[in-house]
Enzyme design. Sequence first.
Site, mmCIF file in Angstrom:
data_model
loop_
_atom_site.group_PDB
_atom_site.id
_atom_site.type_symbol
_atom_site.label_atom_id
_atom_site.label_comp_id
_atom_site.label_asym_id
_atom_site.label_seq_id
_atom_site.Cartn_x
_atom_site.Cartn_y
_atom_site.Cartn_z
ATOM 1 N N ARG A 100 -9.417 9.583 -6.221
ATOM 2 C CA ARG A 100 -10.302 8.689 -5.489
ATOM 3 C C ARG A 100 -11.691 9.270 -5.344
ATOM 4 O O ARG A 100 -12.685 8.571 -5.342
ATOM 5 C CB ARG A 100 -9.704 8.421 -4.105
ATOM 6 N N PHE A 114 -2.448 -1.637 -9.790
ATOM 7 C CA PHE A 114 -2.927 -2.819 -9.060
ATOM 8 C C PHE A 114 -4.236 -3.393 -9.582
ATOM 9 O O PHE A 114 -4.695 -4.422 -9.098
ATOM 10 C CB PHE A 114 -3.027 -2.536 -7.554
ATOM 11 N N ARG A 168 -4.192 7.733 -4.997
ATOM 12 C CA ARG A 168 -4.837 6.708 -5.816
ATOM 13 C C ARG A 168 -5.346 7.327 -7.108
ATOM 14 O O ARG A 168 -5.908 8.425 -7.093
ATOM 15 C CB ARG A 168 -5.997 6.098 -5.037
ATOM 16 N N LYS A 221 0.869 -1.175 0.000
ATOM 17 C CA LYS A 221 0.000 0.000 0.000
ATOM 18 C C LYS A 221 0.903 1.222 0.000
ATOM 19 O O LYS A 221 1.442 1.612 1.032
ATOM 20 C CB LYS A 221 -0.923 -0.003 1.224
ATOM 21 N N LYS A 280 -7.302 -3.479 4.446
ATOM 22 C CA LYS A 280 -5.999 -2.846 4.614
ATOM 23 C C LYS A 280 -5.462 -3.069 6.013
ATOM 24 O O LYS A 280 -6.206 -3.214 6.978
ATOM 25 C CB LYS A 280 -6.035 -1.369 4.239
ATOM 26 N N ARG A 291 -18.809 -1.497 -0.673
ATOM 27 C CA ARG A 291 -19.223 -2.737 -0.031
ATOM 28 C C ARG A 291 -18.185 -3.845 0.151
ATOM 29 O O ARG A 291 -17.278 -3.982 -0.639
ATOM 30 C CB ARG A 291 -20.388 -3.312 -0.821
#
Length: 598
Positions: free
Chosen positions: A283, A353, A268, A263, A436, A430
């Site tokens: 994000r 990813f 992101r 991570k 994480k 969801r």
Amino acid sequence: MGDLEYSILADFYEKIERTASRIEMTEYLVALFKETPIEIIDKVIYLTQGKLRPDYEGVELGVAEKLAMRALAQALGVSIKKVEETYKKSGDLGTAAQMLMQQRKPVSIVDFFGGAVEAKPLTVTRVYETLLKIAKASGPGAMDTKVSLLVSLLKDAKPKEARYILRAITGKLRLGIADMTILDALAIAFTGSKNARDVIERAYNMHPDLGHVAKVLATKGLEGVKGIRITVGIPILPMLAERLSDPREILSKLGGKCIIEYKYDGERVQAHKKEKQVYLFSRRLENITSHYPDVVEMIMNNIKAKEAIVEGEIVAVDPDTGEMLPFQELMHRRRKYGIEEAMEMYPASLYLFDVLYVDGRSLINEPLPIRKEYLKKILVPADRIQLAKSTIAETPEEIETFFEQAIADGCEGVMCKSLQADSIYQMGARGWLWIKFKRDYRYEMTDTVDLVVVGAFHGKGRRAGTYGALLMAAYSPEEDIFKTVCKVGSGFTDEDLQKLPEILKPYEISHKHPRVQSKMEADVWFVPAIVLEIIGAEITLSPLHTCGWGKIKENAGLAIRFPRFTGRYRDDKSPEQATTEKEIIEMYYSQRKVTAKA
DNA sequence: CCTGTCTGCCCC
DNA sequence: ATTCTGC
DNA sequence: GCAGAATGGGCAGACAGG
């Protein structure tokens, strides 16, 4: 053209606000949607979300708390001080507006005839269009224009209407409803049952514009909504992760086996490639393409597909050593001007990813291992564009080992992801398919600090009447002074929040205590006395907090990233026994050593 | 032209 | 970002 | 467990005002 009186909307908002039952809230929303003319359903939805347009269009009001206060004062003919007082007391600008308006009586005949009494009722369209005008105002004089527009609206508003106009503007309707509840209500209002909810949600996930989805639903029905597809150039609602602090638990949630990946401490990004065009979305779905020309270039050259949507993390690297830099440095890339210079000083690496779409084919419903295969197939790795480092883990020990390596390599932690047959890309929030795992989730792995309360800030909303946050300081024995390191507003239970004013009251003073060094202006100051245990993720350089000021960098102090209260009151400690400035400085250096090893 | 304040469904 | 709370 | 609403540090941009 159909319209709706804004007072009707306000009445529904009031009913929704008064109940805590989600079912009841949904029922009110359904009634509202049924009463709303189809032409303005999108406007009603946007207003109810506290926005004007979908995020990816980047329409911004440029008005928040302060300007709204100015407008309110102007509309009422009272001082900003008076507005501010009422606001601080009620913890809500909308409530303050309503109270002040109800107190006000018509002063003169002129006011009486010129004021709200004679005004035409506000409509949804007028409110919405005025807010759009406020958003569009720019250039010299823009502040005054924005304020005047808002004043004109407030002058024609009844107290209850003003309440919600101000809340919409500050972006916090605080009704207890958000996207998920609106989706429920849309399903019921336009199809008669909640059965269609999944279809509607799916459409929203692929085209995250509730106004648009509602309009399609209202005009073309469910069939129309089913036609909404992934479109290259329109961001998809990103999949989110849950958090856990124990590798054992993680494995059991994921079926005993998982993909584990670094991570990275960056931003992101969802990258869309369409022929010769690349779009980058954050994000929160903001268009950030212009911030990262280097990333655009890499997507263009190293993704071998005509069309694709891929996901990854952008990380800043040291141009000389190639080492990953902390998030704080990447922030310099979020700019409009001087992009070229910033690109040289903070080059970006992209760690991919996931892949969600390739050449006309949606991969949303493919399990993660398949998506990873696709990603490998279309990516030509290079120095600055690679797959996020990952492996497969089946034991807690494997997770721990990989985690330690991630930390040593300068990452925040790891992501553990399901690789089962059902490991689809769950747009929205969801599920437990992604988990994480960060160091500071584990008490034993992170140093806590004991800090002294030196000030406090009035709470807002449900925190009205108590503190929203406390100003915390470390101790310098050499100077016998307390220096701020952070505010803390997270981690308090309702009980804590109720007790805190009682605990701190005896120490309240009217001015900053002479032994306190702070650049920040608190609402309330205290004699340094109460010590609380605080946990955070790391120590960062701070332009604001005074602890360690100038000792590591000119014109910079130290602060705690992601601070929160652990629940432990250190009443066994005197303020002089709190964590010292020196200890904070040592913590800063020791964490850097770990990353420097990489 | 410089500095301070405010804003961002900002990023984390 | 993290955390707490009502349903 | 979800959905929502509290709250953190810190950066650049946009204005306002001296």
